[in-house]
Enzyme design. Sequence first.
Site, PDB file in Angstrom:
ATOM      1  N   THR A 553      47.288  37.186  42.196  1.00 25.75           N
ATOM      2  CA  THR A 553      46.814  38.249  43.092  1.00 25.75           C
ATOM      3  C   THR A 553      46.065  39.279  42.251  1.00 25.75           C
ATOM      4  OG1 THR A 553      48.833  39.567  42.828  1.00 25.75           O
ATOM      5  CG2 THR A 553      48.793  37.981  44.644  1.00 25.75           C
ATOM      6  N   THR A 840      42.742  37.057  34.987  1.00 27.39           N
ATOM      7  CA  THR A 840      41.418  37.614  35.307  1.00 27.39           C
ATOM      8  C   THR A 840      41.468  39.086  35.697  1.00 27.39           C
ATOM      9  OG1 THR A 840      41.614  36.845  37.597  1.00 27.39           O
ATOM     10  CG2 THR A 840      40.525  35.379  36.018  1.00 27.39           C
ATOM     11  N   CYS A 841      42.586  39.527  36.273  1.00 26.18           N
ATOM     12  CA  CYS A 841      42.674  40.933  36.692  1.00 26.18           C
ATOM     13  C   CYS A 841      42.555  41.864  35.493  1.00 26.18           C
ATOM     14  CB  CYS A 841      43.986  41.198  37.412  1.00 26.18           C
ATOM     15  SG  CYS A 841      44.160  40.288  38.947  1.00 26.18           S
ATOM     16  N   PHE A 842      43.071  41.395  34.342  1.00 26.00           N
ATOM     17  CA  PHE A 842      43.088  42.237  33.144  1.00 26.00           C
ATOM     18  C   PHE A 842      42.083  41.781  32.093  1.00 26.00           C
ATOM     19  CE2 PHE A 842      47.366  41.994  34.999  1.00 26.00           C
ATOM     20  CZ  PHE A 842      47.521  43.321  35.401  1.00 26.00           C
TER      21      PHE A 842
END
Length: 875
Positions: A553, A840-842
């Site tokens: 997410t 991918t969020c970070f």
Amino acid sequence: MTPIQTPILQQQLQQQYRSSSKRKLDDDDENNMLDDDLVYVRMRKQETTKTAVNSWSRGGGGVGSNGGGLLKKKSEIQFFIRMMPKGNSVVIHAYPEDTVKSILERLVELNSIPIFEQRLIFGGKQLQWEQTVAQCGIQKDSHVEHVGRMRSTEHPQAWQVVNDMVTVVYDLCRQVEVDEAAKTVKSLLTNYISLALTPKPKLDADSATSYFGIFMNSSAISVLVTLYISPFKGNKDTADCCIRHFLNCCRTSLSKIFHTQVARVALEFCKLLRRGAGTHDPLYLFCRSSLGDFLEAAEVSLASSEDQNFKGLVLVQDLFPFVRELADSLLMNLDSSNDSPSLACPLLTNIGDFTAFLVPVRTGIEQHQALRGHVPYHKLDRNGLVMEEIEYLHLLYNQLLCKIDTCLHKMEKRFVDKEMVHEENYFYPACSLYLSLLKELHKISKLYDGAPEKLRSVLMRQKTVMCLMVVKYAKRADEHQWILEHKNVTTFEARRHLAMMIFPEVKEDYEELHEMLIDRSQLLTESFEYIARADPESLRAGLFMEFKNEEATGPGVLREWFLLVCQAIFNQANALFVACPNDRTRFLPNSASKVHPLHLEYFRFCGRVIALALMHKVQVGIVFDRTFFLQLAGNPITLEDIRDADPHLYKSCKQILDMDSGFIDSDALGLTFVREVEELGHRKAVELCSGGKNIVVNSKNRAKYVDLLIKDRFVKSISEQVSHFSQGFADILSCSKLQQFFFRGLEPEDLDYMLRGSEDAISVEDWKAHTEYNGYKETDIQISWFWEIVGRMTAEEKKVLLFFWTSVKYLPVEGFCGLGSRLHIYKSHEPCNRLPSSHTCFHRLCFPVYSSMPVMEARLKVITQEHIGSSFGTW
């Protein structure tokens, strides 16, 4: 404060008892009565002393001391009656044995109000008819309140409340002790305002004028100001809190229909305070600011002093003293605001008030200019604005423009010297002040010939510092969209920053985000249901995205969803958009999209998705054809604009326009004003104008033919699709009315950069410079292998690797520094046979300590070949 410190108002307070019957009030005096006399309101011309004396002498008393030649008797008592509803004060001479009824009978001849509708109040008590003057305790120079027409007046309760308030304030001015004076007066003022909120059968501008006319005519304003300058202890504080309370309640409680009338009240407070307390007095400054708020909030009607029908309107001439005050302050302090930016803070308040006062003034000047062609010039001088004031504003414009030019030049030096890099917050007040003042100068410039050119010259000269200030200091609440009207003096960064401020800010709290759970196999259909059916308000907060049966997410998943859903939207198999022949990443609406029964709803959905991608700053790798962009901006389309969309039609139209006149007039082409259209496998002829099939194209009408052909092909045939896309796009903006303005403020290339991102090849050096390490060191052999392998990858492999790492496939136009955060490589402790992984969020890429470069390259090769990620333009 002593009496001698307030000579004008204090002398009037002292003289009200002596000079009330000696002066007359003509029509012009009545209009300015609050300027000339703060406490005592004189009688009208038709109610002169002589008439009153002759009438009242039959009752045994007189109004004046020498009117009509009558002599006063030694036993007579002189006292004052303040008349309602007009608020006029009269002098009465009566015997101690005269009854209250006899005095009321005299007043009937003066005001024509039936005696049974009148009453007298003294000492807070209503006097009874049968009481005598002596029994009532009325003595020499006493003040008696008169209340008239309480049952038949339009607002009897309002008269009663304001009369009670004035009575209390009179007592305070005479140093009569009143329990909880401030609380009592504030309570009465609150009651007065609450009466305005009481539902009425019909509430319009006339009734609002009538209601606040009571406050204006009752001397309430003058007595409150007199109380403020009173030398007696506690009176100033009482008046201060009561006046502030009244204006604040009017601002927060009353609807805009009352604001014009409240502006008149605030104006009178300002006039009297300016004379009695000075222009630096805190209460005066508060009232001036409040007046500006009411002027700005309401569409204030204006009038000149020569206008015979100005009742209830604000006089234009009354506003210029405030404009001059604020302008003088700005001119005096602008230079120091640059040297000491903290001094700009009070000037920011001044510029807000300055803007508020100029709103109705500019309106008046616009009305004046509109009449110049219809009314003789000398008539305008009498009945319109005073020419001196119009010329003053023009002179002020030039002075302020010159001053701001100097300030911007000094500020540019600070940018060059890098001072502002380390002290951005320190310089914010000054930069915000300059931008606000330039916005006001932009508005004023539209009133005078040649003024816009002068402003544009300054903006062009100070282009560098202007754009830097916009990017660093322009905030969403500042409303700097006016700068987009001067696109030629802005950079892409400035235009993008201003355009992005039209979007709402994405919320950081996940609970406020619009949640979506999407099945990858039903991506377009389910995305449509989540976005098209949602309330626009919920979408403006931002999106939270999950794929079914997947744990990931966050922002990375959202970025991936944007890329995938845009790939589906612009896939030509769905018949919504068509790609340009020479650039398969450039699209425009498909005129044949109606093959899909929900095609218009889908276009609105598309508009929302593109707006949301821009709001979340995700480059989706597609761009709009120029013809599509121009329609979204509401601009016309020319022949040169269709070069990419339809090269064949462009070439044909160019040939027709360049063709020899004799050849085309010979009808060798056989053209008429008709366009052939293929629809669902059938061809049909569409007339470009009424009777077009009978109009032959010749050398005289060929330009019109080409123009109509372009409009039919690129405007008329897709007008519904463009309209619904525009509506969807506007749904996401902070204000839907700014949809067209968003596109007009940008160049077509600007939107290309914002949607597609950089077209440059990915720079490995830039990539490496924006990467940090955790567990590894930059000097580790695995890191050296990694960058060497990346350097040998194809352009497409680099994109896929970047997408795997960050869910970003198309870099911003600034490159890696535009991503908003740095990239990271983490050492994982998994076996060497495992593939790299990512968060991918970070922006995290994780891989184990591979034993050799070939092993690492093989693992990375799997990712760049097999990971889901396809580029646009290959469909």
